[in-house]
Design a protein around this motif. Sequence first.
Motif, PDB file in Angstrom:
ATOM      1  N   MET A   1      58.088  44.101  52.168  1.00  0.00           N
ATOM      2  CA  MET A   1      59.147  44.682  53.196  1.00  0.00           C
ATOM      3  C   MET A   1      60.548  44.677  52.819  1.00  0.00           C
ATOM      4  O   MET A   1      60.421  42.775  52.420  1.00  0.00           O
ATOM      5  CB  MET A   1      58.730  44.124  54.587  1.00  0.00           C
ATOM      6  N   THR A   2      60.427  45.392  51.751  1.00  0.00           N
ATOM      7  CA  THR A   2      61.783  44.479  50.985  1.00  0.00           C
ATOM      8  C   THR A   2      63.561  45.732  52.084  1.00  0.00           C
ATOM      9  O   THR A   2      63.146  47.348  52.011  1.00  0.00           O
ATOM     10  CB  THR A   2      61.813  45.049  49.918  1.00  0.00           C
ATOM     11  N   GLU A   3      64.768  44.877  52.161  1.00  0.00           N
ATOM     12  CA  GLU A   3      65.606  45.976  52.260  1.00  0.00           C
ATOM     13  C   GLU A   3      66.619  46.268  51.371  1.00  0.00           C
ATOM     14  O   GLU A   3      66.905  45.536  50.403  1.00  0.00           O
ATOM     15  CB  GLU A   3      66.242  44.517  53.707  1.00  0.00           C
ATOM     16  N   GLN A   4      66.794  47.386  51.028  1.00  0.00           N
ATOM     17  CA  GLN A   4      67.837  47.962  50.579  1.00  0.00           C
ATOM     18  C   GLN A   4      68.955  46.910  51.129  1.00  0.00           C
ATOM     19  O   GLN A   4      69.395  47.025  52.276  1.00  0.00           O
ATOM     20  CB  GLN A   4      68.429  49.159  50.554  1.00  0.00           C
ATOM     21  N   THR A   5      70.202  47.062  50.116  1.00  0.00           N
ATOM     22  CA  THR A   5      71.422  45.961  50.542  1.00  0.00           C
ATOM     23  C   THR A   5      72.115  46.963  51.250  1.00  0.00           C
ATOM     24  O   THR A   5      72.568  48.174  51.268  1.00  0.00           O
ATOM     25  CB  THR A   5      72.265  45.629  49.487  1.00  0.00           C
ATOM     26  N   PRO A   6      72.674  46.625  52.160  1.00  0.00           N
ATOM     27  CA  PRO A   6      73.906  47.160  53.382  1.00  0.00           C
ATOM     28  C   PRO A   6      74.918  47.147  52.831  1.00  0.00           C
ATOM     29  O   PRO A   6      75.227  46.304  52.621  1.00  0.00           O
ATOM     30  CB  PRO A   6      73.584  46.228  55.012  1.00  0.00           C
ATOM     31  N   ASP A   7      74.854  48.497  53.565  1.00  0.00           N
ATOM     32  CA  ASP A   7      76.463  48.915  52.905  1.00  0.00           C
ATOM     33  C   ASP A   7      77.297  49.242  54.885  1.00  0.00           C
ATOM     34  O   ASP A   7      76.303  48.800  55.208  1.00  0.00           O
ATOM     35  CB  ASP A   7      78.004  49.831  51.572  1.00  0.00           C
ATOM     36  N   GLN A   8      78.780  48.673  55.022  1.00  0.00           N
ATOM     37  CA  GLN A   8      78.826  49.000  55.812  1.00  0.00           C
ATOM     38  C   GLN A   8      79.437  50.130  56.224  1.00  0.00           C
ATOM     39  O   GLN A   8      80.824  50.022  57.089  1.00  0.00           O
ATOM     40  CB  GLN A   8      80.339  48.021  56.209  1.00  0.00           C
ATOM     41  N   THR A   9      78.594  51.121  55.906  1.00  0.00           N
ATOM     42  CA  THR A   9      79.106  52.906  56.555  1.00  0.00           C
ATOM     43  C   THR A   9      78.581  52.900  57.714  1.00  0.00           C
ATOM     44  O   THR A   9      77.914  52.905  58.077  1.00  0.00           O
ATOM     45  CB  THR A   9      79.041  53.097  55.033  1.00  0.00           C
ATOM     46  N   CYS A  45      53.956  49.867  56.351  1.00  0.00           N
ATOM     47  CA  CYS A  45      54.663  49.826  54.996  1.00  0.00           C
ATOM     48  C   CYS A  45      55.038  48.682  53.968  1.00  0.00           C
ATOM     49  O   CYS A  45      55.236  49.505  52.379  1.00  0.00           O
ATOM     50  CB  CYS A  45      56.100  50.206  55.177  1.00  0.00           C
ATOM     51  N   GLY A  46      53.838  47.893  54.216  1.00  0.00           N
ATOM     52  CA  GLY A  46      54.486  46.723  53.628  1.00  0.00           C
ATOM     53  C   GLY A  46      55.705  46.156  52.688  1.00  0.00           C
ATOM     54  O   GLY A  46      56.858  46.222  52.889  1.00  0.00           O
ATOM     55  N   ASN A  47      56.011  46.406  52.056  1.00  0.00           N
ATOM     56  CA  ASN A  47      57.187  45.725  50.795  1.00  0.00           C
ATOM     57  C   ASN A  47      57.982  47.138  50.415  1.00  0.00           C
ATOM     58  O   ASN A  47      58.475  46.756  49.614  1.00  0.00           O
ATOM     59  CB  ASN A  47      56.179  44.870  49.599  1.00  0.00           C
ATOM     60  N   GLU A  48      57.948  48.469  50.818  1.00  0.00           N
ATOM     61  CA  GLU A  48      58.614  49.434  50.820  1.00  0.00           C
ATOM     62  C   GLU A  48      59.694  49.733  51.267  1.00  0.00           C
ATOM     63  O   GLU A  48      60.085  48.066  51.894  1.00  0.00           O
ATOM     64  CB  GLU A  48      57.963  51.036  51.209  1.00  0.00           C
ATOM     65  N   GLU A  49      60.693  50.076  50.757  1.00  0.00           N
ATOM     66  CA  GLU A  49      61.864  49.335  50.253  1.00  0.00           C
ATOM     67  C   GLU A  49      62.885  50.205  51.764  1.00  0.00           C
ATOM     68  O   GLU A  49      62.077  51.514  52.212  1.00  0.00           O
ATOM     69  CB  GLU A  49      63.603  50.162  49.797  1.00  0.00           C
ATOM     70  N   PHE A  50      63.525  49.352  52.183  1.00  0.00           N
ATOM     71  CA  PHE A  50      64.186  50.755  53.597  1.00  0.00           C
ATOM     72  C   PHE A  50      66.092  50.081  54.073  1.00  0.00           C
ATOM     73  O   PHE A  50      65.880  49.309  53.723  1.00  0.00           O
ATOM     74  CB  PHE A  50      63.166  50.205  54.611  1.00  0.00           C
ATOM     75  N   ILE A  73      65.235  52.736  57.999  1.00  0.00           N
ATOM     76  CA  ILE A  73      64.601  54.786  57.026  1.00  0.00           C
ATOM     77  C   ILE A  73      64.312  54.086  56.115  1.00  0.00           C
ATOM     78  O   ILE A  73      64.164  52.852  54.989  1.00  0.00           O
ATOM     79  CB  ILE A  73      66.030  54.797  57.563  1.00  0.00           C
ATOM     80  N   TYR A  74      63.095  55.007  55.706  1.00  0.00           N
ATOM     81  CA  TYR A  74      61.789  54.333  54.711  1.00  0.00           C
ATOM     82  C   TYR A  74      62.589  55.652  53.581  1.00  0.00           C
ATOM     83  O   TYR A  74      61.539  56.376  54.004  1.00  0.00           O
ATOM     84  CB  TYR A  74      60.819  54.529  54.865  1.00  0.00           C
ATOM     85  N   GLY A  75      63.546  56.147  53.277  1.00  0.00           N
ATOM     86  CA  GLY A  75      63.664  57.324  52.241  1.00  0.00           C
ATOM     87  C   GLY A  75      62.918  58.217  51.575  1.00  0.00           C
ATOM     88  O   GLY A  75      61.887  58.537  51.341  1.00  0.00           O
ATOM     89  N   GLY A  76      62.279  56.773  50.252  1.00  0.00           N
ATOM     90  CA  GLY A  76      61.349  57.530  49.476  1.00  0.00           C
ATOM     91  C   GLY A  76      59.848  58.175  50.553  1.00  0.00           C
ATOM     92  O   GLY A  76      59.855  58.489  49.462  1.00  0.00           O
ATOM     93  N   VAL A  77      59.179  58.434  51.095  1.00  0.00           N
ATOM     94  CA  VAL A  77      58.556  58.165  52.460  1.00  0.00           C
ATOM     95  C   VAL A  77      58.398  59.699  53.193  1.00  0.00           C
ATOM     96  O   VAL A  77      58.451  59.736  53.802  1.00  0.00           O
ATOM     97  CB  VAL A  77      57.453  57.130  52.922  1.00  0.00           C
ATOM     98  N   GLY A  78      59.935  59.732  53.620  1.00  0.00           N
ATOM     99  CA  GLY A  78      60.531  60.066  54.592  1.00  0.00           C
ATOM    100  C   GLY A  78      59.821  60.160  55.770  1.00  0.00           C
ATOM    101  O   GLY A  78      59.461  60.941  56.630  1.00  0.00           O
ATOM    102  N   LYS A  79      59.735  58.704  56.223  1.00  0.00           N
ATOM    103  CA  LYS A  79      59.732  58.363  57.576  1.00  0.00           C
ATOM    104  C   LYS A  79      61.075  57.151  58.664  1.00  0.00           C
ATOM    105  O   LYS A  79      60.986  56.492  57.896  1.00  0.00           O
ATOM    106  CB  LYS A  79      58.335  57.601  57.986  1.00  0.00           C
ATOM    107  N   THR A  80      61.232  57.741  59.789  1.00  0.00           N
ATOM    108  CA  THR A  80      61.962  55.999  60.571  1.00  0.00           C
ATOM    109  C   THR A  80      61.243  55.417  61.538  1.00  0.00           C
ATOM    110  O   THR A  80      60.230  55.636  62.028  1.00  0.00           O
ATOM    111  CB  THR A  80      63.007  56.261  60.756  1.00  0.00           C
ATOM    112  N   CYS A  81      60.951  53.828  61.065  1.00  0.00           N
ATOM    113  CA  CYS A  81      60.998  53.777  62.325  1.00  0.00           C
ATOM    114  C   CYS A  81      61.504  52.814  64.072  1.00  0.00           C
ATOM    115  O   CYS A  81      62.409  52.797  62.666  1.00  0.00           O
ATOM    116  CB  CYS A  81      59.826  51.917  62.015  1.00  0.00           C
ATOM    117  N   CYS A  82      61.714  52.954  64.669  1.00  0.00           N
ATOM    118  CA  CYS A  82      61.559  53.312  65.732  1.00  0.00           C
ATOM    119  C   CYS A  82      62.104  52.140  66.953  1.00  0.00           C
ATOM    120  O   CYS A  82      60.967  52.051  67.171  1.00  0.00           O
ATOM    121  CB  CYS A  82      62.785  54.978  66.406  1.00  0.00           C
ATOM    122  N   MET A  83      63.059  51.594  67.481  1.00  0.00           N
ATOM    123  CA  MET A  83      62.790  50.945  68.577  1.00  0.00           C
ATOM    124  C   MET A  83      64.078  50.477  69.467  1.00  0.00           C
ATOM    125  O   MET A  83      65.633  50.745  69.022  1.00  0.00           O
ATOM    126  CB  MET A  83      62.515  49.220  68.641  1.00  0.00           C
TER     127      MET A  83
END
Length: 130
Positions: A1-9, A45-50, A73-83
């Motif tokens: 599970m890899t997180e993309q670097t957050p920007d503060q937009t 999603c294992g190590n997919e970027e989000f 949000i997993y942009g590469g696969v077009g799905k989002t985990c929500c809570m």
Amino acid sequence: MTEQTPDQTEANLSDASSFTVWIGPQRTTSEQLPAAMRVEMAAECGNEEFRAYVAEVCDMPEDVPNGRFHFAIYGGVGKTCCMYTDRTVISDLHPHFVDLAIGPLWLATDSADEAALRFYEILEDAGRLP
């Protein structure tokens, strides 16, 4: 599970109703996501970027938020985990805080705004919002 670097937009979200005010969604870090959500994401999603986001919603501009909406949000696969999470008091007779959570739930979208609105509508339709 890899997180993309957050920007503060901050993304703007159309109101779900004429009295609903959104704060966010704003980029956040994976550490700010609920533990149950991180476990679900790793299993699915294992190590997919989000990209991680959090949003708050109020019934009126001056109200206390009705909890937090967390998104990965997993942009590469077009799905989002929500809570959804909230810390609330059960009643005046029992003035202790209780942590509530709904989810994780998966949506087929890669937009933070769309995920926030769709997840809010699902919870509202089910009568699950305070």
